[in-house]
Design a protein around this motif. Structure first.
Motif, short mmCIF file in Angstrom:
data_model
loop_
_atom_site.label_atom_id
_atom_site.label_comp_id
_atom_site.label_asym_id
_atom_site.label_seq_id
_atom_site.Cartn_x
_atom_site.Cartn_y
_atom_site.Cartn_z
N LEU A 143 41.88 42.75 45.91
CA LEU A 143 42.16 43.14 47.22
C LEU A 143 43.88 43.43 47.30
O LEU A 143 44.61 43.02 46.47
N ALA B 218 40.07 38.93 43.38
CA ALA B 218 39.12 38.38 44.48
C ALA B 218 38.66 37.10 43.93
O ALA B 218 38.31 36.33 45.00
N ALA B 219 38.37 36.78 42.90
CA ALA B 219 37.53 35.67 42.61
C ALA B 219 38.62 34.57 41.92
O ALA B 219 39.51 34.77 41.14
N ARG B 220 38.43 33.39 42.46
CA ARG B 220 39.28 32.40 41.76
C ARG B 220 39.20 32.31 40.35
O ARG B 220 40.25 31.87 39.47
N TYR C 41 48.18 37.61 53.72
CA TYR C 41 46.88 37.08 53.76
C TYR C 41 46.16 37.54 55.23
O TYR C 41 46.27 36.52 56.13
N ASP D 125 43.10 37.43 55.61
CA ASP D 125 42.12 36.46 55.94
C ASP D 125 41.84 35.76 54.61
O ASP D 125 42.36 35.99 53.61
N ALA D 126 40.85 34.67 54.76
CA ALA D 126 40.99 33.73 53.62
C ALA D 126 40.30 34.58 52.13
O ALA D 126 40.80 34.02 51.46
N SER D 127 39.82 35.51 52.40
CA SER D 127 39.26 36.35 51.06
C SER D 127 40.44 36.61 50.05
O SER D 127 40.31 36.99 49.07
N TYR D 128 41.88 36.85 50.79
CA TYR D 128 42.98 37.33 50.09
C TYR D 128 43.49 36.01 49.38
O TYR D 128 44.59 36.16 48.78
N GLN D 129 43.12 34.90 49.57
CA GLN D 129 43.80 33.78 49.29
C GLN D 129 43.27 32.83 47.75
O GLN D 129 43.77 31.67 47.59
N ALA D 130 42.57 33.80 47.28
CA ALA D 130 41.97 33.25 46.01
C ALA D 130 42.96 32.61 45.17
O ALA D 130 42.91 31.35 44.70
#
Length: 301
Positions: free
Chosen positions: A4, A91-93, A200, A202-207
């Motif tokens: 992202l 995007a993925a942790r 961030y 939203d939360a998807s940016y916080q991996a």
């Protein structure tokens, strides 16, 4: 690697951040590339001061330190780690590993061809930055270490770190600005809190912000334990001047400065300091004073 990119307009109204963006692309180690943002202020011909941030901050953390460093005629480089600030965010942790972060920042240093570097490293800026020093020691002239460590998993991290790790995995929402607020003594303003949340949408940016606490080596067989032990072997043999500047109110890092003072030869005889009125994010609490001390250290070493 899927990633992202935070929209630019998220950064349009930042307080006290008048710096132009710069970008470099690094190999994502998965067949693609990631864009890394960095600040580059001051005379380009000067030896650089490399300012490395940690979790969950970004180069905004250094906005009060950059002007006095530039005023002393230093070039200042402040990158945003992958996953933070204006840099791309996988995007993925599972995309976030300690080694990848070392590789990505090594790529940045190499592409910018930084030499005679003064490193200031705090939090994960130390965990990554000290690995850079061990991997390419001839690029570095001196080190300033603040509120960080280079853990090998051979010693427990302590209950304060365990509490932070638990919080980082369970907090909903994960509010970076409020975390920085809680890690300062002077406390930051609502506008500054918003600036730390700007990366961030939203939360998807916080991996990355969520995963970083889980990457700290906390057992001898952690994937990063052996590489960090190897880094310590190099660091213990370097004669680079080393200054420690820790915050007196940082409970997680309390006393860790003594490890660097004991193990790194270049720390002997330096004007180490534990700064009153400063907590974990000492750049927020005492940024100009910290910059003054870095300037003085450079002048005498």
């Amino acid at each position: 690697m899927q990633f992202l990119r935070t929209p630019d307009d998220r950064f349009d109204t930042l307080v006290d951040y008048p710096f132009d963006p710069n970008y470099v692309e690094v190999d994502d180690t998965d067949g693609g590339a990631l864009r890394v943002h960095y600040l580059d202020e001051g005379p380009k011909e000067a030896a650089p001061v490399l300012l490395m941030h940690g979790e969950p901050t970004w180069s905004y953390l250094y906005r009060h330190m950059i002007p006095p460093l530039v005023a002393a005629s230093h070039r200042v480089i402040a990158p945003d780690l992958v996953g933070f600030g204006k840099s791309d965010k996988p995007a993925a942790r599972s995309d976030y590993t300690y080694q990848r972060h070392v590789d990505w920042m090594s790529d940045v240093v190499g592409q910018l061809d930084l030499k005679e570097v003064t490193l200031f490293a705090q939090d994960w800026g130390g965990l990554i930055g000290l690995r850079l020093v061990a991997a390419m020691p001839t690029r570095f002239a001196r080190l300033v270490i603040g509120n960080t460590a280079l853990p090998t998993g051979d010693q427990p991290m302590g209950p304060e770190f365990a509490a932070w790790r638990e919080y980082s995995q369970t907090a909903e929402p994960f509010d970076a600005g409020r975390i920085v607020f809680g890690g300062t003594t002077s406390k930051i303003s609502p506008d500054e809190i918003a600036a730390y949340n700007a990366p961030y949408p939203d939360a998807s940016y916080q991996a990355g912000a969520r995963q970083f606490p889980m990457l700290v080596p906390d057992s001898p067989d952690d994937p990063a334990a052996a590489p960090n032990r190897a880094a310590w072997q190099v660091l213990r043999g370097l004669d680079l001047p080393v200054l420690t500047a820790f915050g007196a109110d940082d409970k997680i890092m309390a006393g860790v400065e003594k490890v660097f003072q004991k193990l790194m030869p270049g720390a002997a005889g330096q004007d180490h300091v534990v700064l009153p009125g400063a907590a974990h994010f000492l750049q927020e609490d005492v940024g100009p004073e910290l910059a003054r001390r870095i300037n003085a250290f450079i002048a005498v070493t």
